[in-house]
Design a protein around this motif. Sequence first.
Motif, PDB file in Angstrom:
ATOM      1  N   SER A   1       0.325  77.769  48.628  1.00  0.00           N
ATOM      2  CA  SER A   1       0.636  79.190  48.615  1.00  0.00           C
ATOM      3  C   SER A   1       0.343  79.753  47.235  1.00  0.00           C
ATOM      4  CB  SER A   1       2.112  79.380  48.944  1.00  0.00           C
ATOM      5  OG  SER A   1       2.880  78.669  48.014  1.00  0.00           O
ATOM      6  N   SER A   2       0.116  81.057  47.200  1.00  0.00           N
ATOM      7  CA  SER A   2      -0.144  81.715  45.928  1.00  0.00           C
ATOM      8  C   SER A   2       1.194  82.128  45.341  1.00  0.00           C
ATOM      9  CB  SER A   2      -0.988  82.959  46.207  1.00  0.00           C
ATOM     10  OG  SER A   2      -2.059  83.000  45.355  1.00  0.00           O
ATOM     11  N   SER A   3       1.451  81.756  44.139  1.00  0.00           N
ATOM     12  CA  SER A   3       2.716  82.181  43.536  1.00  0.00           C
ATOM     13  C   SER A   3       2.461  82.639  42.117  1.00  0.00           C
ATOM     14  CB  SER A   3       3.705  81.017  43.554  1.00  0.00           C
ATOM     15  OG  SER A   3       3.142  79.906  42.915  1.00  0.00           O
ATOM     16  N   GLY A   4       3.406  83.389  41.587  1.00  0.00           N
ATOM     17  CA  GLY A   4       3.245  83.893  40.234  1.00  0.00           C
ATOM     18  C   GLY A   4       3.416  82.771  39.232  1.00  0.00           C
ATOM     19  N   ALA A   5       2.669  82.832  38.144  1.00  0.00           N
ATOM     20  CA  ALA A   5       2.795  81.793  37.117  1.00  0.00           C
ATOM     21  C   ALA A   5       3.169  82.441  35.816  1.00  0.00           C
ATOM     22  CB  ALA A   5       1.468  81.077  36.968  1.00  0.00           C
ATOM     23  N   SER A   6       4.166  81.863  35.175  1.00  0.00           N
ATOM     24  CA  SER A   6       4.463  82.365  33.834  1.00  0.00           C
ATOM     25  C   SER A   6       4.176  81.208  32.898  1.00  0.00           C
ATOM     26  CB  SER A   6       5.933  82.776  33.751  1.00  0.00           C
ATOM     27  OG  SER A   6       6.736  81.676  34.054  1.00  0.00           O
TER      28      SER A   6
ATOM     29  N   GLU B   1     -13.472  79.999  47.362  1.00  0.00           N
ATOM     30  CA  GLU B   1     -13.180  78.630  46.940  1.00  0.00           C
ATOM     31  C   GLU B   1     -11.752  78.255  47.335  1.00  0.00           C
ATOM     32  OE1 GLU B   1     -13.256  75.747  42.996  1.00  0.00           O
ATOM     33  OE2 GLU B   1     -13.824  77.823  42.750  1.00  0.00           O
ATOM     34  N   ILE B   2     -10.822  79.196  47.104  1.00  0.00           N
ATOM     35  CA  ILE B   2      -9.414  78.926  47.413  1.00  0.00           C
ATOM     36  C   ILE B   2      -9.206  78.778  48.922  1.00  0.00           C
ATOM     37  CG2 ILE B   2      -7.079  79.916  47.335  1.00  0.00           C
ATOM     38  CD1 ILE B   2      -7.966  81.115  44.538  1.00  0.00           C
TER      39      ILE B   2
ATOM     40  N   HIS C   1      -3.455  71.434  45.336  1.00  0.00           N
ATOM     41  CA  HIS C   1      -2.005  71.416  45.537  1.00  0.00           C
ATOM     42  C   HIS C   1      -1.438  72.818  45.702  1.00  0.00           C
ATOM     43  CE1 HIS C   1      -1.800  67.156  44.944  1.00  0.00           C
ATOM     44  NE2 HIS C   1      -2.274  67.217  43.721  1.00  0.00           N
ATOM     45  N   GLU C   2      -1.808  73.710  44.806  1.00  0.00           N
ATOM     46  CA  GLU C   2      -1.308  75.088  44.913  1.00  0.00           C
ATOM     47  C   GLU C   2      -2.122  76.034  44.038  1.00  0.00           C
ATOM     48  OE1 GLU C   2       2.580  75.932  43.071  1.00  0.00           O
ATOM     49  OE2 GLU C   2       2.623  73.861  42.408  1.00  0.00           O
ATOM     50  N   VAL C   3      -1.889  77.325  44.247  1.00  0.00           N
ATOM     51  CA  VAL C   3      -2.567  78.358  43.456  1.00  0.00           C
ATOM     52  C   VAL C   3      -1.498  79.263  42.863  1.00  0.00           C
ATOM     53  CG1 VAL C   3      -4.225  80.265  43.509  1.00  0.00           C
ATOM     54  CG2 VAL C   3      -4.505  78.339  45.056  1.00  0.00           C
ATOM     55  N   MET C   4      -1.652  79.556  41.572  1.00  0.00           N
ATOM     56  CA  MET C   4      -0.713  80.474  40.912  1.00  0.00           C
ATOM     57  C   MET C   4      -1.530  81.523  40.169  1.00  0.00           C
ATOM     58  SD  MET C   4       1.883  77.610  39.325  1.00  0.00           S
ATOM     59  CE  MET C   4       0.589  76.696  38.549  1.00  0.00           C
ATOM     60  N   ALA C   5      -0.867  82.609  39.832  1.00  0.00           N
ATOM     61  CA  ALA C   5      -1.584  83.643  39.082  1.00  0.00           C
ATOM     62  C   ALA C   5      -0.650  84.316  38.093  1.00  0.00           C
ATOM     63  CB  ALA C   5      -2.145  84.673  40.044  1.00  0.00           C
ATOM     64  N   SER C   6      -1.207  84.679  36.934  1.00  0.00           N
ATOM     65  CA  SER C   6      -0.480  85.510  35.969  1.00  0.00           C
ATOM     66  C   SER C   6      -1.270  86.819  35.884  1.00  0.00           C
ATOM     67  CB  SER C   6      -0.430  84.820  34.608  1.00  0.00           C
ATOM     68  OG  SER C   6      -1.745  84.765  34.068  1.00  0.00           O
ATOM     69  N   LYS C   7      -0.913  87.686  34.948  1.00  0.00           N
ATOM     70  CA  LYS C   7      -1.638  88.968  34.816  1.00  0.00           C
ATOM     71  C   LYS C   7      -3.110  88.744  34.490  1.00  0.00           C
ATOM     72  CE  LYS C   7       1.678  92.583  33.641  1.00  0.00           C
ATOM     73  NZ  LYS C   7       2.943  92.129  33.026  1.00  0.00           N
TER      74      LYS C   7
ATOM     75  N   VAL D   1     -15.539  64.833  46.800  1.00  0.00           N
ATOM     76  CA  VAL D   1     -16.394  66.021  46.648  1.00  0.00           C
ATOM     77  C   VAL D   1     -15.567  67.127  46.008  1.00  0.00           C
ATOM     78  CG1 VAL D   1     -17.771  67.757  47.881  1.00  0.00           C
ATOM     79  CG2 VAL D   1     -17.761  65.388  48.676  1.00  0.00           C
ATOM     80  N   SER D   2     -16.145  67.782  44.979  1.00  0.00           N
ATOM     81  CA  SER D   2     -15.419  68.869  44.309  1.00  0.00           C
ATOM     82  C   SER D   2     -16.295  70.112  44.231  1.00  0.00           C
ATOM     83  CB  SER D   2     -15.015  68.431  42.897  1.00  0.00           C
ATOM     84  OG  SER D   2     -16.156  68.459  42.052  1.00  0.00           O
ATOM     85  N   ASP D   3     -15.729  71.148  43.667  1.00  0.00           N
ATOM     86  CA  ASP D   3     -16.428  72.390  43.364  1.00  0.00           C
ATOM     87  C   ASP D   3     -16.969  73.104  44.589  1.00  0.00           C
ATOM     88  OD1 ASP D   3     -17.354  74.471  41.913  1.00  0.00           O
ATOM     89  OD2 ASP D   3     -18.239  73.234  40.348  1.00  0.00           O
ATOM     90  N   PHE D   4     -16.054  73.785  45.258  1.00  0.00           N
ATOM     91  CA  PHE D   4     -16.439  74.541  46.447  1.00  0.00           C
ATOM     92  C   PHE D   4     -16.724  76.006  46.128  1.00  0.00           C
ATOM     93  CE2 PHE D   4     -14.862  70.775  48.398  1.00  0.00           C
ATOM     94  CZ  PHE D   4     -15.494  70.703  49.618  1.00  0.00           C
ATOM     95  N   GLY D   5     -17.085  76.284  44.875  1.00  0.00           N
ATOM     96  CA  GLY D   5     -17.334  77.670  44.459  1.00  0.00           C
ATOM     97  C   GLY D   5     -18.430  78.369  45.236  1.00  0.00           C
ATOM     98  N   LEU D   6     -19.407  77.610  45.753  1.00  0.00           N
ATOM     99  CA  LEU D   6     -20.509  78.237  46.495  1.00  0.00           C
ATOM    100  C   LEU D   6     -20.391  78.004  47.994  1.00  0.00           C
ATOM    101  CD1 LEU D   6     -23.510  77.233  44.202  1.00  0.00           C
ATOM    102  CD2 LEU D   6     -22.515  79.494  44.428  1.00  0.00           C
ATOM    103  N   SER D   7     -19.257  77.435  48.422  1.00  0.00           N
ATOM    104  CA  SER D   7     -19.158  77.066  49.827  1.00  0.00           C
ATOM    105  C   SER D   7     -19.178  78.297  50.720  1.00  0.00           C
ATOM    106  CB  SER D   7     -17.879  76.290  50.068  1.00  0.00           C
ATOM    107  OG  SER D   7     -16.789  77.121  49.749  1.00  0.00           O
ATOM    108  N   ALA D   8     -19.680  78.116  51.906  1.00  0.00           N
ATOM    109  CA  ALA D   8     -19.736  79.212  52.873  1.00  0.00           C
ATOM    110  C   ALA D   8     -18.759  78.916  53.996  1.00  0.00           C
ATOM    111  CB  ALA D   8     -21.146  79.318  53.428  1.00  0.00           C
ATOM    112  N   LEU D   9     -18.077  79.942  54.419  1.00  0.00           N
ATOM    113  CA  LEU D   9     -17.152  79.833  55.539  1.00  0.00           C
ATOM    114  C   LEU D   9     -17.804  80.463  56.768  1.00  0.00           C
ATOM    115  CD1 LEU D   9     -14.010  80.863  53.522  1.00  0.00           C
ATOM    116  CD2 LEU D   9     -14.374  78.652  54.582  1.00  0.00           C
TER     117      LEU D   9
END
Length: 268
Positions: free
Chosen positions: A6-11, A72-73, A88-94, A163-171
């Motif tokens: 899940s996306s959660s806030g990161a401090s 990618e996410i 494992h998870e995704v977090m975001a700050s400002k 396998v890593s780096d799914f930055g260019l992957s297509a859905l």
Amino acid sequence: MASKSSSSGASSSSGGGRTKVGRYELGRTLGEGSFAKVKFAKNSETGENVAIKIIDKEKVLKHKMIGQIKREISTMKLVRHPNVIRMHEVMASKTKIYIVLEFVTGGELFDRIASKGRLKEDEARKYFQHLINAVNYCHSRGVFHRDLKPENLLLDANGVLKVSDFGLSALPQQVREDGLLHTTCGTPNYVAPEVINNKGYDGAKADLWSCGVILYVLMAGYLPFEEANLMVLYKKINKADFSCPPWFSSSAKKLIKRILDPSPVTVS
């Protein structure tokens, strides 16, 4: 430990000289790109080692990369396989996006070839099997990687390929009405002829071509298609103009020639 995506806030705080993001203590930098850096980190609650991809929001917005990051996410959330790096998870700050990933210690398969040279056929076969298992699984979930190359293949401490780096992957939602993908991407030496030709391509078949190039590189220690001039390179790829070194077994030659067939219709 069950991981959540899940996306959660990161401090981020830096108590006692150590920078923390959520429950993770950040350590050394493992790698750095134009928009992101990857840092080693430790989960302070469980002691588990992870890798955190730290993405600069401002740079991503400036280069209109937000779609790629979101892709990618969402791809990583879909994919759970022993031969794919786990998110494992995704977090975001400002200002930052933090993607918490499985940490593997064996380095890139690319470095292994660069330092030790070509692999013996049975070892190459083992890695190729891991790669095909991962790619097959991704395709069954409707995910096409589109940038498969040894630099995006990591090894864990037990020599298991990830396998890593799914930055260019297509859905699947990027497939047009004709059932084909239409973005040219990937690394030139590993890209299938139909991707270069811009006529739309089947993501699964294009990934398979890249797997064939990777198998060749593992066993030869060099690329099947390599030219300083991009147009000459593309011509070679289009005609599948390559030859196998004498130490390839006849079954390996046969397999590689079947995969590196310039007509995607005949690749099965």
